[in-house]
Design a protein around this motif. Sequence first.
Motif, PDB file in Angstrom:
ATOM      1  N   GLU A 264       0.550  -0.866   0.187  1.00 31.15           N
ATOM      2  CA  GLU A 264       0.052   0.433  -0.049  1.00 31.15           C
ATOM      3  C   GLU A 264       0.617   1.326  -0.288  1.00 31.15           C
ATOM      4  N   PRO A 265       1.258   1.411   0.556  1.00 30.85           N
ATOM      5  CA  PRO A 265       2.590   2.236   0.653  1.00 30.85           C
ATOM      6  C   PRO A 265       3.382   2.316  -0.176  1.00 30.85           C
ATOM      7  N   LEU A 266       3.292   1.970  -0.956  1.00 27.47           N
ATOM      8  CA  LEU A 266       4.497   2.105  -2.492  1.00 27.47           C
ATOM      9  C   LEU A 266       3.745   2.391  -3.647  1.00 27.47           C
ATOM     10  N   GLY A 267       2.517   3.054  -3.422  1.00 27.90           N
ATOM     11  CA  GLY A 267       1.039   3.370  -4.380  1.00 27.90           C
ATOM     12  C   GLY A 267       1.064   4.558  -3.834  1.00 27.90           C
ATOM     13  N   THR A 268       0.314   5.570  -5.052  1.00 27.85           N
ATOM     14  CA  THR A 268       0.044   6.770  -4.711  1.00 27.85           C
ATOM     15  C   THR A 268      -1.551   7.351  -4.038  1.00 27.85           C
ATOM     16  N   GLY A 269      -2.432   5.343  -4.306  1.00 30.66           N
ATOM     17  CA  GLY A 269      -3.520   5.904  -4.411  1.00 30.66           C
ATOM     18  C   GLY A 269      -3.964   4.858  -4.008  1.00 30.66           C
ATOM     19  N   HIS A 270      -5.760   4.558  -4.433  1.00 26.24           N
ATOM     20  CA  HIS A 270      -6.171   3.575  -5.056  1.00 26.24           C
ATOM     21  C   HIS A 270      -6.176   2.115  -6.242  1.00 26.24           C
ATOM     22  N   LEU A 271      -5.149   3.475  -7.128  1.00 26.95           N
ATOM     23  CA  LEU A 271      -5.207   3.286  -8.446  1.00 26.95           C
ATOM     24  C   LEU A 271      -4.002   1.854  -9.150  1.00 26.95           C
ATOM     25  N   ASP A 272      -3.197   2.447  -7.782  1.00 30.32           N
ATOM     26  CA  ASP A 272      -2.410   1.649  -8.627  1.00 30.32           C
ATOM     27  C   ASP A 272      -1.718   1.130  -6.988  1.00 30.32           C
ATOM     28  N   ILE A 273      -1.535   0.123  -6.003  1.00 25.99           N
ATOM     29  CA  ILE A 273      -1.337  -0.252  -4.766  1.00 25.99           C
ATOM     30  C   ILE A 273      -1.136  -1.759  -5.889  1.00 25.99           C
TER      31      ILE A 273
ATOM     32  N   TRP B 228       9.714   3.674   7.181  1.00 26.97           N
ATOM     33  CA  TRP B 228      10.937   3.813   6.069  1.00 26.97           C
ATOM     34  C   TRP B 228      10.520   4.074   5.076  1.00 26.97           C
ATOM     35  N   ILE B 229       9.707   4.291   4.016  1.00 27.85           N
ATOM     36  CA  ILE B 229       9.122   3.773   2.886  1.00 27.85           C
ATOM     37  C   ILE B 229       9.410   5.646   3.096  1.00 27.85           C
TER      38      ILE B 229
END
Length: 370
Positions: free
Chosen positions: A33-42, A321-322
Amino acid sequence: MSSQNLLTKPHYFILDGLRGVAAIIVVTFHLTEPLGTGHLDILVNHGYLAVDFFFLLSGFVIGYTYDDRWRKMTVTEFFKRRIIRLQPMVVLGMTLGAMGFYFTDSTIWPLIHTVPVWKMLLVMLIGYTVLPVPLSLDIRGWQEMHPLNSVGWSLFFEYIANILYAVWIRKFSNTALTVLVVLAAIALAQLAITNGDVSGGWTLNAEQVRVGLTRTIYPFLAGLLMSRILKPAYIKNAFLMCSFLLAVVLYMPRIGGAAHLWMNGVYESTCIIIIFPLIVYMGASGVLQNGREYRICKFLGDISYPLYLVHYPLVYFYVAWISDNKGVTLLQAWPYATLVLFGSIALAYAALKWYDEPVRRWLGKQSLKL
């Protein structure tokens, strides 16, 4: 080895195993989840639907376990059993979140270093009850019901479903329950298609509470209805097939994109209303192939609830950390994500054996004395 014990009421070991599979997928969702920018690209885009699957399993297990006990069991006894089952891990999860709170001070949570210890301890004590904290006690800044352990929100709604079952819904006829399930399915579909997904329920405001209740009521009631009317078949390799289907559903990329949010809503509605009950039916109809499959299902079932409650305090460190290392890629993050995943599983097993099972045994003995 069958999933049924002919000497007692059948136990659905495959459903236990599927609960564990879903719990592991939840952890992978929170790690991507924290590697995406929102719901569209997780990467694990629909991993949050595992919670809706949990609610369905919960309704099925509650109905299957307790529907035929009410002539000899009081509402108070029911609540004692549920508290003994659920609360020890809630307390541990909140305690772990409190222990790690100040060590996750990060640019993503600028409030942490300003929070006095008394306020953090107050949030922890409220968290022990599963009651949501007001926004005035949002010590992390994410507007969560439980800032020390984010996943506590679903336990709040689990308790609401249990209360409704014990004091009201258990008395419904199958016909009345079917009508309620249909209405709940319509409400769920409307929410999903309107919003583009069912994600939400963890903030204490009117809209998010509505989301949480809508996500809870249909699957819980559908599971309860299934426990009453289900006539299991005889399906070989059910655990493998169900695990694969569950993984495909939860790992499916976002449908439709930003331009067609309703398409994703249709997908999620279909998953919760149709596919999840199908998986539960197949799992309940399944036959364990051998002792190895039994051990896998038992292990996954045993750690599923502890894993759900203990993993997020570890995820907070990973998210910090991310956040503090902008531009981290999946390739760079995966060793740490893997460490958190297997560390969470190890912690869950340790919590099960050294804390949860002993505490529940002790509480069970104490309840008999009351």
